[in-house]
Design an enzyme around this catalytic site. Structure first.
Site, PDB file in Angstrom:
ATOM      1  N   ARG A 216       0.854  -1.183   0.000  1.00  0.00           N
ATOM      2  CA  ARG A 216       0.000   0.000   0.000  1.00  0.00           C
ATOM      3  C   ARG A 216       0.895   1.239   0.000  1.00  0.00           C
ATOM      4  O   ARG A 216       2.056   1.183   0.429  1.00  0.00           O
ATOM      5  CB  ARG A 216      -0.905   0.025   1.229  1.00  0.00           C
ATOM      6  CG  ARG A 216      -1.888  -1.138   1.317  1.00  0.00           C
ATOM      7  CD  ARG A 216      -2.738  -1.013   2.583  1.00  0.00           C
ATOM      8  NE  ARG A 216      -3.749  -2.073   2.678  1.00  0.00           N
ATOM      9  CZ  ARG A 216      -3.596  -3.203   3.341  1.00  0.00           C
ATOM     10  NH1 ARG A 216      -2.451  -3.432   3.980  1.00  0.00           N
ATOM     11  NH2 ARG A 216      -4.558  -4.102   3.383  1.00  0.00           N
TER      12      ARG A 216
ATOM     13  N   LYS B  36      -2.268  -1.701   7.354  1.00  0.00           N
ATOM     14  CA  LYS B  36      -3.633  -1.268   7.607  1.00  0.00           C
ATOM     15  C   LYS B  36      -4.194  -2.026   8.809  1.00  0.00           C
ATOM     16  O   LYS B  36      -4.016  -3.230   8.928  1.00  0.00           O
ATOM     17  CB  LYS B  36      -4.495  -1.523   6.364  1.00  0.00           C
ATOM     18  CG  LYS B  36      -5.858  -0.854   6.404  1.00  0.00           C
ATOM     19  CD  LYS B  36      -6.562  -0.971   5.066  1.00  0.00           C
ATOM     20  CE  LYS B  36      -7.890  -0.238   5.087  1.00  0.00           C
ATOM     21  NZ  LYS B  36      -8.593  -0.334   3.780  1.00  0.00           N
TER      22      LYS B  36
ATOM     23  N   HIS C 298      -1.840   2.613  -6.121  1.00  0.00           N
ATOM     24  CA  HIS C 298      -2.809   1.535  -5.937  1.00  0.00           C
ATOM     25  C   HIS C 298      -2.998   0.735  -7.226  1.00  0.00           C
ATOM     26  O   HIS C 298      -3.341  -0.447  -7.172  1.00  0.00           O
ATOM     27  CB  HIS C 298      -4.147   2.098  -5.452  1.00  0.00           C
ATOM     28  CG  HIS C 298      -4.837   1.202  -4.475  1.00  0.00           C
ATOM     29  ND1 HIS C 298      -4.298   0.867  -3.246  1.00  0.00           N
ATOM     30  CD2 HIS C 298      -6.015   0.523  -4.546  1.00  0.00           C
ATOM     31  CE1 HIS C 298      -5.112   0.057  -2.612  1.00  0.00           C
ATOM     32  NE2 HIS C 298      -6.154  -0.177  -3.375  1.00  0.00           N
TER      33      HIS C 298
ATOM     34  N   ARG D 233      -0.437  -1.847  -7.171  1.00  0.00           N
ATOM     35  CA  ARG D 233      -0.852  -2.911  -6.231  1.00  0.00           C
ATOM     36  C   ARG D 233      -1.881  -3.820  -6.902  1.00  0.00           C
ATOM     37  O   ARG D 233      -1.830  -5.044  -6.752  1.00  0.00           O
ATOM     38  CB  ARG D 233      -1.433  -2.257  -4.972  1.00  0.00           C
ATOM     39  CG  ARG D 233      -1.940  -3.227  -3.912  1.00  0.00           C
ATOM     40  CD  ARG D 233      -2.252  -2.438  -2.638  1.00  0.00           C
ATOM     41  NE  ARG D 233      -3.216  -3.076  -1.764  1.00  0.00           N
ATOM     42  CZ  ARG D 233      -2.913  -3.938  -0.804  1.00  0.00           C
ATOM     43  NH1 ARG D 233      -1.648  -4.297  -0.641  1.00  0.00           N
ATOM     44  NH2 ARG D 233      -3.845  -4.440  -0.021  1.00  0.00           N
TER      45      ARG D 233
ATOM     46  N   HIS E 266      -5.072  -8.536   3.250  1.00  0.00           N
ATOM     47  CA  HIS E 266      -6.522  -8.414   3.387  1.00  0.00           C
ATOM     48  C   HIS E 266      -6.999  -9.275   4.559  1.00  0.00           C
ATOM     49  O   HIS E 266      -6.687 -10.460   4.622  1.00  0.00           O
ATOM     50  CB  HIS E 266      -7.235  -8.886   2.109  1.00  0.00           C
ATOM     51  CG  HIS E 266      -7.100  -7.925   0.964  1.00  0.00           C
ATOM     52  ND1 HIS E 266      -7.300  -8.291  -0.351  1.00  0.00           N
ATOM     53  CD2 HIS E 266      -6.788  -6.604   0.933  1.00  0.00           C
ATOM     54  CE1 HIS E 266      -7.110  -7.248  -1.135  1.00  0.00           C
ATOM     55  NE2 HIS E 266      -6.803  -6.219  -0.374  1.00  0.00           N
TER      56      HIS E 266
ATOM     57  N   TYR F 206     -10.292  -9.736  -7.502  1.00  0.00           N
ATOM     58  CA  TYR F 206      -9.277  -9.990  -8.522  1.00  0.00           C
ATOM     59  C   TYR F 206      -9.577 -11.240  -9.334  1.00  0.00           C
ATOM     60  O   TYR F 206      -9.045 -11.413 -10.424  1.00  0.00           O
ATOM     61  CB  TYR F 206      -7.894 -10.080  -7.872  1.00  0.00           C
ATOM     62  CG  TYR F 206      -7.477  -8.771  -7.255  1.00  0.00           C
ATOM     63  CD1 TYR F 206      -7.084  -7.705  -8.052  1.00  0.00           C
ATOM     64  CD2 TYR F 206      -7.523  -8.579  -5.881  1.00  0.00           C
ATOM     65  CE1 TYR F 206      -6.734  -6.494  -7.499  1.00  0.00           C
ATOM     66  CE2 TYR F 206      -7.168  -7.365  -5.321  1.00  0.00           C
ATOM     67  CZ  TYR F 206      -6.781  -6.328  -6.132  1.00  0.00           C
ATOM     68  OH  TYR F 206      -6.442  -5.117  -5.586  1.00  0.00           O
TER      69      TYR F 206
END
Length: 302
Positions: free
Chosen positions: A150, A175, A244, A247, A270, A279
């Site tokens: 990120r 995150k 992003h 990413r 995640h 994805y």
């Protein structure tokens, strides 16, 4: 009239910052969303959080929707309000959460835009490593694409976070304040070594930040965004190049090659696999294009 409401909100924001240790950006989002509820309470002459019922929250949401606020923004706002009421419950200031059962409008599922392999190769292979800035930018882009970081994670990296021996990068606080360890590809390792040499040549060996300006200051997120956009335009890539998107490219290309959704989830950091599953739709789009182009019975007649 809304002084008590405002005080409770400020206490909640302080709790997020000092006890939950969430990022300043997240605190700002909570403040903006919950402040809209405070303003609504003022308009409706509410002076106590206990007074709000689910019907009041639904009316609040409906008004925002009519004003043009999108479904995704409303979902985020409702999540903030629910978290705020969880805090009020914990503090004994209310005995119910009126936002708990309120549903936001369904948002259209948008697939993240990405860059294909040829575009990524064009971006990385054609970026020189001759000057201080170009050498640094090349290393930044290689690391983004190699490890799927990120933007905030990359900007926060220090020299000690890169392990050249094991070819790993340590994300100390990603995150949700969660750390993880990621592999770095050979090409990215090479680019980082060249960047380290360039740093030393410029007398920056005392600086702890991994990526710096020529003056030795840590490179901020805005500067990183601007540099990627610059190289995207310079190499004639029609899609806007931003962190992003690199990413996304990492995730979709990994999934195309491996089909290992769980592994990609771990690499991306995640917490919920449903976030990673988007994805798989990108992968299907790629397969569908190959099918349409190659299958004899799928080709359109001229």
């Amino acid at each position: 009239m809304t002084a008590e409401l405002q005080t409770s909100l400020q206490d909640f924001l302080q709790y997020l910052e000092q006890q939950r240790r969430v990022s300043p950006h997240t605190v700002l989002n909570y403040q903006r969303d919950c402040q809209q509820l405070v303003d609504y309470c003022h308009q409706q002459s509410f002076n106590d959080w206990q007074q709000l019922k689910p019907a009041d929250i639904r009316l609040f949401i409906a008004r925002l929707h009519r004003k043009g606020l999108g479904a995704r923004s409303i979902q985020r706002l409702l999540s903030a309000v629910r978290s705020f009421y969880h805090y009020l419950l914990k503090e004994g200031l209310v005995d119910h959460n009126p936002a708990q059962s309120v549903q936001a409008p369904k948002a259209e599922k948008r697939l993240p835009k990405t860059l294909d392999v040829d575009q990524m190769n064009s971006l990385l292979d054609n970026t020189p490593a001759d000057t201080f800035v170009a050498c640094r930018d090349r290393a930044i882009m290689e690391l983004f694409y190699s490890s799927g970081l990120r933007l905030a994670e990359l900007a926060a990296l220090d020299l000690r976070d890169v392990d050249f021996g094991q070819q790993l990068v340590h994300i100390i606080a990603g995150k949700g304040n969660k750390g993880r360890v990621l592999p770095i590809g050979r090409t990215a390792i090479d680019a980082l070594k060249v960047w380290f040499d360039k740093r030393d040549q410029n007398g920056l060996y005392q600086q702890q930040a991994l990526f710096t300006s020529q003056q030795g200051k840590r490179l901020g997120v805005r500067s990183i965004q601007q540099r990627l956009a610059f190289w995207g335009k310079k190499h004639g890539i029609s899609e806007h190049v931003h962190p992003h998107r690199l990413r996304h490219a990492f995730a979709s290309h990994m999934l195309e090659s491996s089909s290992d959704l769980r592994a990609v989830q771990e690499l991306l950091g995640h917490s919920d696999i449903s976030t990673t599953q988007v994805y798989t739709h990108l992968d299907f789009q790629h397969l569908a294009k190959v099918y349409d182009a190659a299958h004899p019975r799928a080709k359109k007649r001229s």
